[in-house]
Design an enzyme around this catalytic site. Structure first.
Site, mmCIF file in Angstrom:
data_model
loop_
_atom_site.group_PDB
_atom_site.id
_atom_site.type_symbol
_atom_site.label_atom_id
_atom_site.label_comp_id
_atom_site.label_asym_id
_atom_site.label_seq_id
_atom_site.Cartn_x
_atom_site.Cartn_y
_atom_site.Cartn_z
ATOM 1 N N VAL A 46 35.753 -4.119 8.157
ATOM 2 C CA VAL A 46 36.667 -5.258 8.113
ATOM 3 C C VAL A 46 36.868 -5.743 9.544
ATOM 4 C CG1 VAL A 46 38.959 -6.047 7.415
ATOM 5 C CG2 VAL A 46 37.807 -4.263 6.077
ATOM 6 N N ALA B 24 36.025 0.915 8.351
ATOM 7 C CA ALA B 24 36.357 0.649 9.748
ATOM 8 C C ALA B 24 37.033 -0.713 9.774
ATOM 9 C CB ALA B 24 35.098 0.633 10.609
ATOM 10 N N CYS B 25 38.035 -0.864 10.611
ATOM 11 C CA CYS B 25 38.714 -2.148 10.760
ATOM 12 C C CYS B 25 38.909 -2.400 12.240
ATOM 13 C CB CYS B 25 40.062 -2.133 10.039
ATOM 14 S SG CYS B 25 40.951 -3.699 10.170
ATOM 15 N N VAL B 26 38.402 -3.523 12.707
ATOM 16 C CA VAL B 26 38.512 -3.837 14.130
ATOM 17 C C VAL B 26 38.989 -5.273 14.323
ATOM 18 C CG1 VAL B 26 36.744 -2.186 14.867
ATOM 19 C CG2 VAL B 26 36.081 -4.497 14.274
#
Length: 129
Positions: free
Chosen positions: A77, A104-106
Site C-alpha cells: 500500500v 507493507a505500507c509506505v
C-alpha cells in the site's frame, strides 16, 4: 509458464506494464490506482472512496484470473499522507476481514496521476481460506 492477465474490470495500463502476470501458481498484480475502469477517471478526492476503488480494481483482476481476495498473500500500500492511514485501513479491513495477507505500507512523495493511494498484490492460486 508466463501468462498476462488483462481485464476491462480494472483501469487499462497507463504505461508499459501489464495489469497482472501469472507465473506458475503465483499472480503478481500491478499497483492499482483509484480510477474507474469504464471512464479512466479518478473516482473522487475522498481517501476512503479512493481506497475502495483500488481494492475493487484488484478484485476485478483477481476475478479475471479465476481468483478472489482470499488468494492474496501479500499487498503493498502506497499512500501520499500517512495521516490518512487510519481511514485507508478502515476500508482495507472490510476487504480483508477473514484473510489478512502480509502487507507493507509506505508513504511516498507522489503517485501516478497524483492519486492519494495505490495498492498492489501477490496472490497464490492454491491459497483458499
Amino acid at each position: 509458464m508466463r501468462e498476462v492477465i488483462n481485464t476491462s474490470k480494472a483501469p487499462a495500463a497507463i504505461g508499459p506494464y501489464s495489469q497482472a502476470v501469472k507465473v506458475g501458481n503465483m499472480l503478481f498484480i500491478s499497483g492499482q490506482i483509484p480510477f474507474v475502469p469504464e471512464t479512466m477517471e479518478l473516482v473522487s478526492e475522498d481517501i476512503k472512496e479512493q481506497t475502495k476503488q483500488c481494492l475493487e480494481n484488484l478484485k476485478g483482476i483477481l476475478e479475471e484470473a479465476g481468483l478472489t481476495l482470499n488468494h492474496v498473500v501479500k499487498t503493498g500500500v502506497f499512500i501520499k499522507d500517512m495521516n490518512e492511514f487510519a481511514a485507508i485501513n478502515e476500508v482495507y479491513a472490510t476487504y480483508f476481514s477473514d484473510n489478512k495477507p502480509a502487507r507493507a505500507c509506505v508513504e511516498v512523495a507522489r503517485l501516478p496521476k497524483d492519486v492519494r493511494v495505490e495498492i498492489e498484490a501477490i496472490a497464490v492460486v492454491e491459497k483458499m481460506i
